[in-house]
Scaffold this active site. Structure first.
Site, PDB file in Angstrom:
ATOM      1  N   GLY A 121       0.862  -1.172   0.000  1.00 34.48           N
ATOM      2  CA  GLY A 121       0.000   0.000   0.000  1.00 34.48           C
ATOM      3  C   GLY A 121       0.898   1.220   0.000  1.00 34.48           C
ATOM      4  O   GLY A 121       1.446   1.565   1.040  1.00 34.48           O
ATOM      5  N   LEU A 164       0.027   6.932   3.743  1.00 35.75           N
ATOM      6  CA  LEU A 164       0.471   6.286   4.982  1.00 35.75           C
ATOM      7  C   LEU A 164       1.565   5.248   4.732  1.00 35.75           C
ATOM      8  O   LEU A 164       2.568   5.197   5.448  1.00 35.75           O
ATOM      9  CB  LEU A 164      -0.746   5.611   5.632  1.00 35.75           C
ATOM     10  CG  LEU A 164      -0.652   5.435   7.122  1.00 35.75           C
ATOM     11  CD1 LEU A 164      -0.595   6.778   7.820  1.00 35.75           C
ATOM     12  CD2 LEU A 164      -1.839   4.618   7.612  1.00 35.75           C
ATOM     13  N   GLY A 165       1.378   4.424   3.711  1.00 37.90           N
ATOM     14  CA  GLY A 165       2.353   3.376   3.409  1.00 37.90           C
ATOM     15  C   GLY A 165       3.701   3.975   3.038  1.00 37.90           C
ATOM     16  O   GLY A 165       4.754   3.488   3.469  1.00 37.90           O
ATOM     17  N   LYS A 189      -6.078   0.949   1.129  1.00 37.33           N
ATOM     18  CA  LYS A 189      -7.447   1.262   1.534  1.00 37.33           C
ATOM     19  C   LYS A 189      -8.196  -0.040   1.842  1.00 37.33           C
ATOM     20  O   LYS A 189      -7.887  -1.088   1.262  1.00 37.33           O
ATOM     21  CB  LYS A 189      -8.160   2.021   0.422  1.00 37.33           C
ATOM     22  CG  LYS A 189      -7.576   3.400   0.208  1.00 37.33           C
ATOM     23  CD  LYS A 189      -8.011   4.319   1.324  1.00 37.33           C
ATOM     24  CE  LYS A 189      -7.154   5.542   1.513  1.00 37.33           C
ATOM     25  NZ  LYS A 189      -7.075   6.470   0.453  1.00 37.33           N
ATOM     26  N   ASN A 238      -8.642   2.461   7.944  1.00 40.12           N
ATOM     27  CA  ASN A 238      -9.756   3.164   8.573  1.00 40.12           C
ATOM     28  C   ASN A 238     -10.997   2.282   8.463  1.00 40.12           C
ATOM     29  O   ASN A 238     -11.109   1.468   7.553  1.00 40.12           O
ATOM     30  CB  ASN A 238     -10.056   4.466   7.830  1.00 40.12           C
ATOM     31  CG  ASN A 238      -9.093   5.588   8.205  1.00 40.12           C
ATOM     32  OD1 ASN A 238      -8.527   5.603   9.292  1.00 40.12           O
ATOM     33  ND2 ASN A 238      -8.921   6.536   7.290  1.00 40.12           N
ATOM     34  N   ALA A 278      -0.842  12.032   7.051  1.00 37.80           N
ATOM     35  CA  ALA A 278       0.044  12.123   5.892  1.00 37.80           C
ATOM     36  C   ALA A 278      -0.762  12.510   4.657  1.00 37.80           C
ATOM     37  O   ALA A 278      -1.891  12.076   4.479  1.00 37.80           O
ATOM     38  CB  ALA A 278       0.721  10.774   5.664  1.00 37.80           C
ATOM     39  N   LYS A 301     -11.989   5.212  16.374  1.00 39.02           N
ATOM     40  CA  LYS A 301     -11.388   5.817  15.169  1.00 39.02           C
ATOM     41  C   LYS A 301     -12.442   5.953  14.076  1.00 39.02           C
ATOM     42  O   LYS A 301     -12.473   6.940  13.342  1.00 39.02           O
ATOM     43  CB  LYS A 301     -10.194   4.976  14.700  1.00 39.02           C
ATOM     44  CG  LYS A 301      -9.524   5.498  13.421  1.00 39.02           C
ATOM     45  CD  LYS A 301      -8.467   6.547  13.670  1.00 39.02           C
ATOM     46  CE  LYS A 301      -8.099   7.401  12.478  1.00 39.02           C
ATOM     47  NZ  LYS A 301      -7.301   6.822  11.456  1.00 39.02           N
ATOM     48  N   ASN A 337     -13.882  12.934   7.990  1.00 37.90           N
ATOM     49  CA  ASN A 337     -13.519  12.660   6.589  1.00 37.90           C
ATOM     50  C   ASN A 337     -14.566  13.095   5.560  1.00 37.90           C
ATOM     51  O   ASN A 337     -14.209  13.780   4.596  1.00 37.90           O
ATOM     52  CB  ASN A 337     -13.145  11.181   6.423  1.00 37.90           C
ATOM     53  CG  ASN A 337     -11.877  10.825   7.186  1.00 37.90           C
ATOM     54  OD1 ASN A 337     -11.493  11.521   8.117  1.00 37.90           O
ATOM     55  ND2 ASN A 337     -11.214   9.747   6.805  1.00 37.90           N
ATOM     56  N   GLU A 351     -13.340   5.567   1.292  1.00 38.74           N
ATOM     57  CA  GLU A 351     -13.639   4.552   2.314  1.00 38.74           C
ATOM     58  C   GLU A 351     -14.992   4.818   2.985  1.00 38.74           C
ATOM     59  O   GLU A 351     -15.234   4.321   4.083  1.00 38.74           O
ATOM     60  CB  GLU A 351     -12.526   4.548   3.361  1.00 38.74           C
ATOM     61  CG  GLU A 351     -11.200   4.074   2.812  1.00 38.74           C
ATOM     62  CD  GLU A 351     -10.110   3.993   3.874  1.00 38.74           C
ATOM     63  OE1 GLU A 351      -9.453   2.955   3.966  1.00 38.74           O
ATOM     64  OE2 GLU A 351      -9.916   4.981   4.603  1.00 38.74           O
TER      65      GLU A 351
HETATM   66  O1  KPL Z   1      -7.353   9.201   9.748  1.00 39.21           O
HETATM   67  C1  KPL Z   1      -7.317  10.305   9.251  1.00 39.21           C
HETATM   68  C2  KPL Z   1      -7.673  10.372   7.809  1.00 39.21           C
HETATM   69  O2  KPL Z   1      -7.501  11.392   7.167  1.00 39.21           O
HETATM   70  O3  KPL Z   1      -8.138   9.340   7.294  1.00 39.21           O
HETATM   71  C3  KPL Z   1      -7.061  11.507  10.116  1.00 39.21           C
HETATM   72  C4  KPL Z   1      -6.477  11.064  11.462  1.00 39.21           C
HETATM   73  C5  KPL Z   1      -8.362  12.228  10.339  1.00 39.21           C
HETATM   74  C6  KPL Z   1      -6.019  12.439   9.587  1.00 39.21           C
HETATM   75  O4  KPL Z   1      -6.446  13.209   8.521  1.00 39.21           O
END
Ligand code: KPL
Length: 299
Positions: free
Chosen positions: A2, A6-7, A69, A95, A121, A177, A185, A260
């Site tokens: 990924g 993030l990856g 994702k 997420n 990120a 979360k 989001n 997502e």
């Molecule tokens: O998890 C996030 C996302 O954007 O998916 C946060 C923590 C809200 C950071 O933007």
């Protein structure tokens, strides 16, 4: 696996910390990923990340991070040799909720860890990521015997510059979360605002509170112990901590990618229906985000 925001960030940070790290990239991404650029508030630097296009190269891994994702997980697993899961710990950092059951259906014997991360990120382009904020990462074992694996994964991440801890009730963390993402989001995706600007808009704040109230009623019925006031407070804290970040859903909508939304607000709506609870605000945000991405291609 990924190589999104993030990856890429995790690949770069773990490499910098001296972990033997390998990023699995797609055709056309390799040279950018090999010379990964990370920008923070204070500096901008390049990291030489080991990269491959061959999933078989991951066969000897000790820890496999899934940072794609949630809707791409099934495809990702299909690419990997089945034997890999016998010896390798898999940590899923998606997420939303729903991906773990799908993973467990396929990876029947291997160790799966679930995690949530508040690292922020933004991917500018392949191989160029902004590390907008450092946030905690929380992991938990799915199997009752997997605590030691979770502890060692958390330690490896922490040493790698990604502060992480293990909790007993990861399901509760996933819901917390999810509620935070459900509030931030879609509203970021619809308004185009950065996380930090959302809390300055009273209309957005009202919507966030409504999303959290509906989601909390679902949690209550499911026996997930949370307080809506605490979640609202956490949303404010997360938006402040990640003020300069564009939420992942806003990044997806801007780039014309699938979002997502199903795994986040969709899960609240679906559970609400099943449990006989009304979730009109989540439904509205769900439809709106779906319509924003209706004619877009998958990631
Ligand atoms: O998890 C996030 C996302 O954007 O998916 C946060 C923590 C809200 C950071 O933007």
């Amino acid at each position: 696996m990924g190589t999104g925001a993030l990856g890429s960030l995790f690949g770069g940070l773990l490499t910098e910390a001296g972990h033997d790290t390998l990023l699995l990239g797609r055709y056309g991404q390799i040279s950018e990923l090999q010379n990964l650029r990370i920008k923070t508030m204070n500096n901008e630097r390049n990291v030489a990340v080991r990269t491959t296009r061959d999933p078989m190269m991951l066969a000897d891994s000790e820890l496999l991070l899934f940072t794609m994702k949630s809707y791409s997980i099934d495809d990702a697993i299909r690419q990997l040799p089945a034997e890999l899961f016998d010896d390798c710990i898999v940590l899923a950092l998606q997420n939303g909720i729903g991906h773990l059951e799908r993973m467990r259906n396929v990876i029947q014997n291997g160790i799966i860890l679930a995690g949530v991360t508040y690292q922020a990120a933004t991917l500018i382009q392949t191989g160029y990521v902004i590390h907008a904020a450092v946030g905690p990462t929380v992991l938990g074992p799915l199997g009752k015997d997997d605590r030691v694996a979770a502890e060692s994964a958390a330690e490896a991440l922490t040493v790698g510059g990604i502060p992480s801890k293990v909790v007993d009730d990861i399901n509760r963390e996933l819901w917390i979360k999810l509620l935070i993402n459900a509030a931030i989001n879609p509203l970021a995706a619809i308004t185009g605002m950065k996380n930090g600007d959302l809390v300055n808009d009273p209309e957005v704040m009202n919507m966030m509170w409504a999303v959290i109230k509906e989601g909390s009623s679902v949690c209550e019925k499911l026996g997930v112990r949370i307080r809506k006031e605490d979640i609202f407070q956490r949303v404010i804290e997360v938006t402040e901590a990640t003020a300069g970040n564009r939420s992942s859903m806003l990044q997806d909508v801007t780039k014309g990618r699938k979002t997502e939304i199903e795994a986040i607000n969709g899960v609240i709506v679906e559970n609400g229906r099943r449990l006989g609870l009304e979730t009109p605000v989540n439904e509205k945000l769900f439809s709106r985000v779906v319509s924003l991405t209706k004619f877009k291609v998958d990631d």
